[in-house]
Design an enzyme around this catalytic site. Sequence first.
Site, PDB file in Angstrom:
ATOM      1  N   GLU A  69       0.831  -1.216   0.000  1.00 33.18           N
ATOM      2  CA  GLU A  69       0.000   0.000   0.000  1.00 33.18           C
ATOM      3  C   GLU A  69       0.864   1.263   0.000  1.00 33.18           C
ATOM      4  O   GLU A  69       0.799   2.087   0.929  1.00 33.18           O
ATOM      5  CB  GLU A  69      -0.953   0.005   1.189  1.00 33.18           C
ATOM      6  CG  GLU A  69      -2.012  -1.064   1.085  1.00 33.18           C
ATOM      7  CD  GLU A  69      -3.170  -0.873   2.064  1.00 33.18           C
ATOM      8  OE1 GLU A  69      -2.984  -0.178   3.077  1.00 33.18           O
ATOM      9  OE2 GLU A  69      -4.246  -1.431   1.814  1.00 33.18           O
TER      10      GLU A  69
ATOM     11  N   GLU B 209      -6.612  -7.786  -0.480  1.00 35.90           N
ATOM     12  CA  GLU B 209      -6.994  -7.728   0.930  1.00 35.90           C
ATOM     13  C   GLU B 209      -8.445  -7.317   1.042  1.00 35.90           C
ATOM     14  O   GLU B 209      -8.914  -6.431   0.320  1.00 35.90           O
ATOM     15  CB  GLU B 209      -6.192  -6.654   1.675  1.00 35.90           C
ATOM     16  CG  GLU B 209      -4.753  -6.944   1.936  1.00 35.90           C
ATOM     17  CD  GLU B 209      -4.110  -5.797   2.738  1.00 35.90           C
ATOM     18  OE1 GLU B 209      -4.817  -5.066   3.441  1.00 35.90           O
ATOM     19  OE2 GLU B 209      -2.890  -5.642   2.617  1.00 35.90           O
TER      20      GLU B 209
HETATM   21  C1  GAL Z   1      -4.220  -2.486   4.888  1.00 33.26           C
HETATM   22  C2  GAL Z   1      -2.796  -2.952   5.055  1.00 33.26           C
HETATM   23  C3  GAL Z   1      -2.710  -4.175   5.932  1.00 33.26           C
HETATM   24  C4  GAL Z   1      -3.548  -3.992   7.153  1.00 33.26           C
HETATM   25  C5  GAL Z   1      -4.975  -3.724   6.740  1.00 33.26           C
HETATM   26  C6  GAL Z   1      -5.943  -3.559   7.882  1.00 33.26           C
HETATM   27  O1  GAL Z   1      -4.251  -1.120   4.686  1.00 33.26           O
HETATM   28  O2  GAL Z   1      -2.218  -3.248   3.812  1.00 33.26           O
HETATM   29  O3  GAL Z   1      -1.361  -4.375   6.280  1.00 33.26           O
HETATM   30  O4  GAL Z   1      -3.055  -2.931   7.896  1.00 33.26           O
HETATM   31  O5  GAL Z   1      -5.003  -2.541   6.006  1.00 33.26           O
HETATM   32  O6  GAL Z   1      -7.237  -3.301   7.414  1.00 33.26           O
END
Ligand code: GAL
Length: 674
Positions: free
Chosen positions: A153, A309
């Site tokens: 990110e 994610e």
């Molecule tokens: C994303 C990040 C992850 C984790 C996640 C939590 O922004 O890539 O490492 O922090 O959010 O929602």
Amino acid sequence: MANPVWNTLKDLAYGGDYNPEQWPEETWHEDVALMREAGVNLVSVGIFSWANLQYGPNEWHFDWLDRVLDLLHQHDIFVLLATATASPPPWLTKLHPEILPVTAENIRLSPGGRQHYCPSSPYYRAASKTLVEQLAKRYGNHPAVVGWHVGNEYGCHVPRCYCDESAQDFRRWLKLRYRSLEELNQAWSTAFWSQRYQDWDEILPPRVAPTFVNPSQQLDFLRFSSDALLECFKREVEVLRRITPDKPVTTNFMGLFKPLDYFRWAAEEDFVSHDSYPDPADADSPVAAALTFDFMRSARHGQPWLLMEQAPSAVNWRPHNVPKADGQYRLWSYQAIARGANGVMNFQWRASRGGAEKFHSGMVPHAGKDTRIFRNVAQLGRELKHLSDVLDSQLSAEVALVMDWSSWWALELDSHPSSRLSLTDQLLRVYRILWRKNISVDIVEPSSDLSRYKVMVAPNLYLVSQPAAENLARYVEGGGELVMGYFSSVVDEHDVVFPNGAPGPLADILGIRVEEFWPLADGLTVDVHGMNGFRSTADIWSELINLKGAERWAAFASGPLNGHPAITRNLYGHGRAWYVATHLHIDGLDTLLTHILHTVGVNPLLINAPEMVEATVRRGPHSQHLFLLNHSANEAHVQLDSTWRGSSKIVDGRIGDDSVYLSPFGVAVFSKTD
Ligand code: GAL
């Protein structure tokens, strides 16, 4: 170009971030067993493991990662191996505190969180390159590793750095963009407010100043900052492609993330991946999520992308974190696939016990496997195995939404006629209308190939470059239908107003001239009346327009511009260009777009679809797949058109004679061979 991950997986990807360094080794064995049970075939490993891999400039600790990768491989679980550069270890920032980023207020940020690096820092760049080299050499041929997860990110916490090193880098970047200081002075209008530069070294990042900082300088700094992070990404990718040319690279995007020009970034990846965290407490979440999914698909011109994610249930970072309702995890996962994803991954595999994210849900919750969350996770894992046929299918769209990062940045700078104009609001208003009609949309740049689209909607294009203007002209001339929103084509690429004002190079295409911008007083709503009985109200914004060849399709029927054109239509070549000079009420905008889509023959996918049912089709070389997604908490009844009768049901959905019943938050997928 390296093979996409799914050529190796031969199935939709399913899994999540796996952070074994947070757990004792016994837990790893339980992890792989549970992964098998949950249908997991891909995990992203080691994203925040730099401090566990390297204890000092020459002290490496790979043994634990060797064992993790071997274990995953023994259980047929593939790996997107992280380059682990997203969070520099404490020893490194102690050795080189210059790595730490500085804010516009001149505050140097401390370690203790993550992403505490200046993108222009030579120390950060050198240290991350060394790490990536080590990882690529050691694991590039590991049988579990199918690709690289570069950084994490980018820009999420530190999109820009204002330190002296960044100032130097900004100057280097400006020297490449402008041939001479004279050219820069011209482009930045430095004759204004005594800002003329005599030496490159006088130029600084737009740090906090007594009042509005030069907008052209701000705009170039935004461009530079996106490029500075992209440079970090490219340097890692260069190492990976050199050492492991057959392994695809990606980095996880964050929707329409303003600081990074993702069109530029996507071009440097082998496939796009995306992190999606819609708020389960917001009923409108599926619309915004769908827009970002369509963007991810469009960013590499229709190529399948990866949902890298999402949360299995609640996140931890909103002030109040509502879990996903029963069915929502599954529904939102299918939504990504329905919009072109070839896999669904989560943050994270096992919920952490310590650290800042201990209350973020994981696929394996603190309470273990006998839980609602793990059952949902495992159910989806089983279902996705039936969908491998969708892997080689894609979506197609007849409508495109135009967006451009430079224009977005410039639109939302300070000292404008109104601070109420937001690009994402404008995009979402149009997108919502198309989403409700289940009309497939691509998100494109104004300078890309537009020839395949019947309609282009540019809700706002404040900044227009010469190539973009020429491209839009070609599109309309060739028979395209362009719908352009207000406060568009006002400035050139330096944020300088066009000679004779808006719409500058699009004046001939639109057949109008904008005489005066006219933001409407707070609380004032005006009437707009037009052809075919068109009636709407409008607020926030209006413009005094002169017709220069266009016809007046609608006019203001009250308010300060009563009687003046509000919506115009111009014939240009074989096409038509519309201009909407005011912020129409959503119903009016819907009526207008419905009229335009109808005239050019763009039709909704379903007949009489219930409001919160989303439908898409993915087409492959030999088969088609219809996705029906019920975003409401009530049962929904969907009428199928004749082309889908007799197709086979892959997932769920109760079929009646010519209709499908979807349970609350239910999903149905149908396939047919051509
Ligand atoms: C994303 C990040 C992850 C984790 C996640 C939590 O922004 O890539 O490492 O922090 O959010 O929602």
